[in-house]
Write a protein that holds these residues in place. Sequence first.
Motif, short mmCIF file in Angstrom:
data_model
loop_
_atom_site.label_atom_id
_atom_site.label_comp_id
_atom_site.label_asym_id
_atom_site.label_seq_id
_atom_site.Cartn_x
_atom_site.Cartn_y
_atom_site.Cartn_z
N ALA A 147 0.74 -1.09 0.33
CA ALA A 147 -0.18 0.46 -0.23
C ALA A 147 1.12 1.19 -0.12
O ALA A 147 0.43 2.27 -0.75
CB ALA A 147 -0.85 0.11 1.13
N LEU A 148 1.73 1.51 1.05
CA LEU A 148 2.76 2.07 0.59
C LEU A 148 3.69 2.57 -0.76
O LEU A 148 3.90 3.67 -1.11
CB LEU A 148 3.95 2.34 1.78
N ALA A 149 3.71 1.40 -1.30
CA ALA A 149 4.56 1.72 -2.52
C ALA A 149 3.76 2.13 -3.38
O ALA A 149 4.20 2.86 -4.21
CB ALA A 149 5.20 0.95 -3.01
N SER A 150 2.12 2.08 -3.61
CA SER A 150 1.48 2.50 -4.70
C SER A 150 1.05 3.40 -3.78
O SER A 150 0.65 4.38 -5.27
CB SER A 150 0.01 0.98 -4.08
N ALA A 151 0.63 3.49 -2.45
CA ALA A 151 -0.13 5.00 -2.31
C ALA A 151 0.68 5.86 -3.14
O ALA A 151 1.07 7.16 -3.15
CB ALA A 151 -0.06 5.29 -1.34
N ARG A 152 2.59 6.18 -2.74
CA ARG A 152 3.75 6.63 -3.40
C ARG A 152 3.35 7.60 -4.92
O ARG A 152 3.33 8.56 -5.70
CB ARG A 152 5.11 6.50 -3.17
N THR A 153 3.18 5.77 -5.54
CA THR A 153 2.64 6.41 -6.93
C THR A 153 2.07 7.42 -7.23
O THR A 153 2.16 8.26 -8.44
CB THR A 153 2.73 5.34 -7.69
N LEU A 154 0.47 7.30 -6.57
CA LEU A 154 -1.08 7.88 -6.70
C LEU A 154 -0.33 9.96 -6.17
O LEU A 154 -0.34 10.61 -6.87
CB LEU A 154 -1.88 7.58 -5.97
N ARG A 155 0.80 9.96 -5.36
CA ARG A 155 1.07 10.28 -5.10
C ARG A 155 1.92 11.20 -5.76
O ARG A 155 1.48 12.89 -6.10
CB ARG A 155 1.77 10.71 -2.99
#
Length: 273
Positions: free
Chosen positions: A94-102
């Motif tokens: 989730a952290l890795a994916s969230a960084r992409t969206l941010r």
Amino acid sequence: MSKADLFLDKKRRGEKIVVVTAYDAPTARIEAEAGVDMILVGDSVGVNILGYAHEREVTLSDMAHHIAAVRRGAPDIYVMGDLPYATYDTPQMALASARTLREAGADCVKFEGAQPDVVAALTAAGFDVCGHLGLESQHQDIKRRQGKTAAAAAKLYDDALAADAAGQKFLVLELVPQELAGRITRAITSATIGIGAGPETDGQVLVVNDLAGVTTRDFKHNRRYGQIGAALRDALSAYAGEVRSGAFPGPEHGFHMADEERAAFEAWLVNHG
């Protein structure tokens, strides 16, 4: 104070929060001009824009691409982006994916289901988080109302409280009974955003294609505020008719070369014929 805290202030004051989906820059610009509070770039992009059969097919790259487009169209609005299927199974994922969206421009990340450990990890890393309970399009093949029994409602209520305690800022409640949505809204500090959940949530969200009449299917939770699909079909039909008849383009739609340039070009054609 973070941008999300401004919405929590709205909740405390009893002011409704207006949320709508967008997937491209022109639509996002129009929505911002219309005064919506927040744009959701949902995984609904899959079935509404990309032609996928199911939200489950949406990729992280798809989401980043459309979030970036929305951000370009509405640079100042609060943008929430969906984490797509199988990109938040663990806190680390989730952290890795969230960084992409941010990086693409999202102010907040949203995901489906009861995972307070994921909420806590994202919150600790500085992300605004939105939960999503009730109908979970990524995980449920048949889209039907949720929380209809006392046991199911109790489970959703407990899940909402757990995610709230873990630090979420928002909670989407989809296709749950009005009574349950109201109870959850009053019990948690995060702002609830309803879709098919009645009027007692702190805000409402609809899919822009549904409310504007781009899609033709009728949903009980939706109100059609326009007929964009019909208007577009009429415009395209008129265009096709005029092209075929020769009525378009007319003289006013083109331009001519200057006389001396045309003469020079005609001379060049003679020499190169």
